[in-house]
Design a protein around this motif. Structure first.
Motif, PDB file in Angstrom:
ATOM      1  N   ARG A   1       0.785  -1.235   0.000  1.00  0.00           N
ATOM      2  CA  ARG A   1       0.000   0.000   0.000  1.00  0.00           C
ATOM      3  C   ARG A   1       0.816   1.284   0.000  1.00  0.00           C
ATOM      4  N   THR A   2       2.049   1.209   0.492  1.00  0.00           N
ATOM      5  CA  THR A   2       2.805   2.435   0.685  1.00  0.00           C
ATOM      6  C   THR A   2       3.326   3.024  -0.626  1.00  0.00           C
ATOM      7  N   ARG A   3       3.535   4.333  -0.599  1.00  0.00           N
ATOM      8  CA  ARG A   3       4.193   5.036  -1.690  1.00  0.00           C
ATOM      9  C   ARG A   3       5.497   5.677  -1.210  1.00  0.00           C
ATOM     10  N   SER A   4       5.962   5.218  -0.077  1.00  0.00           N
ATOM     11  CA  SER A   4       7.181   5.760   0.516  1.00  0.00           C
ATOM     12  C   SER A   4       8.404   5.453  -0.355  1.00  0.00           C
ATOM     13  N   ARG A   5       9.366   6.352  -0.328  1.00  0.00           N
ATOM     14  CA  ARG A   5      10.611   6.138  -1.065  1.00  0.00           C
ATOM     15  C   ARG A   5      11.431   5.008  -0.453  1.00  0.00           C
ATOM     16  N   LEU A   6      11.114   4.668   0.788  1.00  0.00           N
ATOM     17  CA  LEU A   6      11.837   3.579   1.453  1.00  0.00           C
ATOM     18  C   LEU A   6      11.385   2.207   0.966  1.00  0.00           C
ATOM     19  N   LYS A   7      10.315   2.172   0.206  1.00  0.00           N
ATOM     20  CA  LYS A   7       9.776   0.889  -0.237  1.00  0.00           C
ATOM     21  C   LYS A   7      10.811   0.069  -1.003  1.00  0.00           C
ATOM     22  N   VAL A   8      11.540   0.720  -1.900  1.00  0.00           N
ATOM     23  CA  VAL A   8      12.540   0.006  -2.697  1.00  0.00           C
ATOM     24  C   VAL A   8      13.632  -0.574  -1.806  1.00  0.00           C
ATOM     25  N   VAL A   9      14.054   0.191  -0.807  1.00  0.00           N
ATOM     26  CA  VAL A   9      15.093  -0.274   0.115  1.00  0.00           C
ATOM     27  C   VAL A   9      14.599  -1.481   0.909  1.00  0.00           C
ATOM     28  N   VAL A  10      13.376  -1.382   1.428  1.00  0.00           N
ATOM     29  CA  VAL A  10      12.823  -2.475   2.223  1.00  0.00           C
ATOM     30  C   VAL A  10      12.626  -3.722   1.370  1.00  0.00           C
ATOM     31  N   GLU A  11      12.112  -3.551   0.154  1.00  0.00           N
ATOM     32  CA  GLU A  11      11.931  -4.698  -0.742  1.00  0.00           C
ATOM     33  C   GLU A  11      13.269  -5.364  -1.064  1.00  0.00           C
ATOM     34  N   THR A  12      14.303  -4.562  -1.219  1.00  0.00           N
ATOM     35  CA  THR A  12      15.627  -5.114  -1.496  1.00  0.00           C
ATOM     36  C   THR A  12      16.141  -5.923  -0.315  1.00  0.00           C
ATOM     37  N   LEU A  13      15.960  -5.386   0.884  1.00  0.00           N
ATOM     38  CA  LEU A  13      16.398  -6.106   2.084  1.00  0.00           C
ATOM     39  C   LEU A  13      15.626  -7.407   2.263  1.00  0.00           C
ATOM     40  N   VAL A  14      14.333  -7.363   1.976  1.00  0.00           N
ATOM     41  CA  VAL A  14      13.510  -8.568   2.098  1.00  0.00           C
ATOM     42  C   VAL A  14      13.957  -9.637   1.111  1.00  0.00           C
ATOM     43  N   ALA A  15      14.299  -9.227  -0.106  1.00  0.00           N
ATOM     44  CA  ALA A  15      14.682 -10.186  -1.152  1.00  0.00           C
ATOM     45  C   ALA A  15      16.129 -10.642  -1.056  1.00  0.00           C
ATOM     46  N   LEU A  16      16.917 -10.020  -0.189  1.00  0.00           N
ATOM     47  CA  LEU A  16      18.349 -10.322  -0.105  1.00  0.00           C
ATOM     48  C   LEU A  16      18.647 -11.803   0.130  1.00  0.00           C
ATOM     49  N   PRO A  17      17.889 -12.506   0.983  1.00  0.00           N
ATOM     50  CA  PRO A  17      18.186 -13.938   1.187  1.00  0.00           C
ATOM     51  C   PRO A  17      18.061 -14.784  -0.071  1.00  0.00           C
ATOM     52  N   LEU A  18      17.373 -14.291  -1.109  1.00  0.00           N
ATOM     53  CA  LEU A  18      17.241 -15.053  -2.345  1.00  0.00           C
ATOM     54  C   LEU A  18      18.561 -15.163  -3.091  1.00  0.00           C
ATOM     55  N   VAL A  19      19.442 -14.185  -2.911  1.00  0.00           N
ATOM     56  CA  VAL A  19      20.709 -14.170  -3.642  1.00  0.00           C
ATOM     57  C   VAL A  19      21.919 -14.315  -2.728  1.00  0.00           C
ATOM     58  N   MET A  20      21.739 -14.119  -1.434  1.00  0.00           N
ATOM     59  CA  MET A  20      22.857 -14.227  -0.510  1.00  0.00           C
ATOM     60  C   MET A  20      23.151 -15.690  -0.180  1.00  0.00           C
ATOM     61  N   PRO A  21      24.419 -16.110  -0.238  1.00  0.00           N
ATOM     62  CA  PRO A  21      24.751 -17.486   0.138  1.00  0.00           C
ATOM     63  C   PRO A  21      24.314 -17.779   1.577  1.00  0.00           C
ATOM     64  N   PRO A  22      23.712 -18.936   1.828  1.00  0.00           N
ATOM     65  CA  PRO A  22      23.251 -19.255   3.183  1.00  0.00           C
ATOM     66  C   PRO A  22      24.349 -19.191   4.236  1.00  0.00           C
ATOM     67  N   THR A  23      25.565 -19.595   3.862  1.00  0.00           N
ATOM     68  CA  THR A  23      26.656 -19.560   4.836  1.00  0.00           C
ATOM     69  C   THR A  23      27.021 -18.135   5.223  1.00  0.00           C
ATOM     70  N   VAL A  24      26.878 -17.190   4.287  1.00  0.00           N
ATOM     71  CA  VAL A  24      27.171 -15.792   4.600  1.00  0.00           C
ATOM     72  C   VAL A  24      26.156 -15.249   5.601  1.00  0.00           C
ATOM     73  N   MET A  25      24.889 -15.501   5.341  1.00  0.00           N
ATOM     74  CA  MET A  25      23.863 -15.061   6.280  1.00  0.00           C
ATOM     75  C   MET A  25      24.035 -15.750   7.626  1.00  0.00           C
ATOM     76  N   GLY A  26      24.340 -17.049   7.587  1.00  0.00           N
ATOM     77  CA  GLY A  26      24.548 -17.783   8.826  1.00  0.00           C
ATOM     78  C   GLY A  26      25.715 -17.245   9.623  1.00  0.00           C
TER      79      GLY A  26
END
Length: 229
Positions: A39-64
């Protein structure tokens, strides 16, 4: 059962408990976030969406690794708990639940965000004119219309946690009865050249994953038919 040893059954139970616990709390926390993103139109939306999607491309061992540092005795979270006289969360079941929640975040947020966005604003506006409060509109109108997205998010999160390996191994290690999940038990079997044990446990995980995916496809088909009627 299926030729599994007591240790394998314990690992399978921990895996199931991890997936169920992590998915439950993740659904509670991710639903408001997905609603805001839809629902939001905030400029932070892109940043938050990127952070949310980060585990899709980040190696599991790095996050771990970073979660291990964060939750360990010298990390921000673990160090604070130690200062309060509590135990840090590295190599604990709570720690791997938190890690599983972070790693499964996009599998919950993205389906929910898409489901909320597809409901449109018109229906909520109509409910508002009938006197429904924002909270009432969300629980009685938006959520029922988004049930396919809710189901997809739940099953994807559960299934993803069911098969996670690298991140769990980094943050939880392989402690029998505490953090040793089925995927780690399979690795231990292979490392010990116990292929029969690895086959048995792998077959159970494959069957479980197949049943979960078949459930989501069947229910989504049913919801689609009901919605069309």
């Amino acid at each position: 059962m299926f030729g599994l040893s007591d240790a394998d059954l314990a690992a399978f139970w921990i895996t199931f408990k991890l997936a169920a616990t992590g998915t439950f709390f993740l659904m509670l926390l991710a639903t408001p976030l997905a609603w805001w993103l839809a629902r939001t139109r905030s400029r932070l939306k892109v940043v938050v969406e990127t952070l949310v999607a980060l585990p899709l491309v980040m190696p599991p061992t790095v996050m771990g690794f970073y979660l291990l540092v964060l939750l360990g005795p010298r990390g921000w979270v673990g160090g604070t708990l130690e200062a309060l006289g509590l135990h840090h969360l590295a190599f604990t079941f709570t720690g791997i639940v938190l890690g599983s929640m972070f790693f499964s975040l996009p599998f919950v947020v993205q389906p929910l965000q898409n489901a909320f966005a597809s409901t449109g604003l018109r229906i909520a506006e109509v409910a508002s004119t009938l006197g429904a409060s924002p909270l009432d509109r969300f629980f009685t109108v938006i959520l029922p219309l988004s049930r396919r997205g809710l189901l997809t998010a739940f099953v994807l999160s559960f299934a993803h946690a069911f098969g996670e390996f690298g991140m769990i191994l980094m943050i939880g290690g392989s402690i029998p009865g505490a953090t040793k999940v089925a995927s780690i038990a399979i690795y231990d079997h292979v490392e010990a050249m116990n292929y029969s044990g690895a086959h048995a446990l792998s077959a159970v995980l494959v069957l479980s994953s197949f049943c979960m995916l078949m459930l989501i496809f069947a229910l989504n088909r049913r919801f689609k038919v009901v919605g069309a009627v």
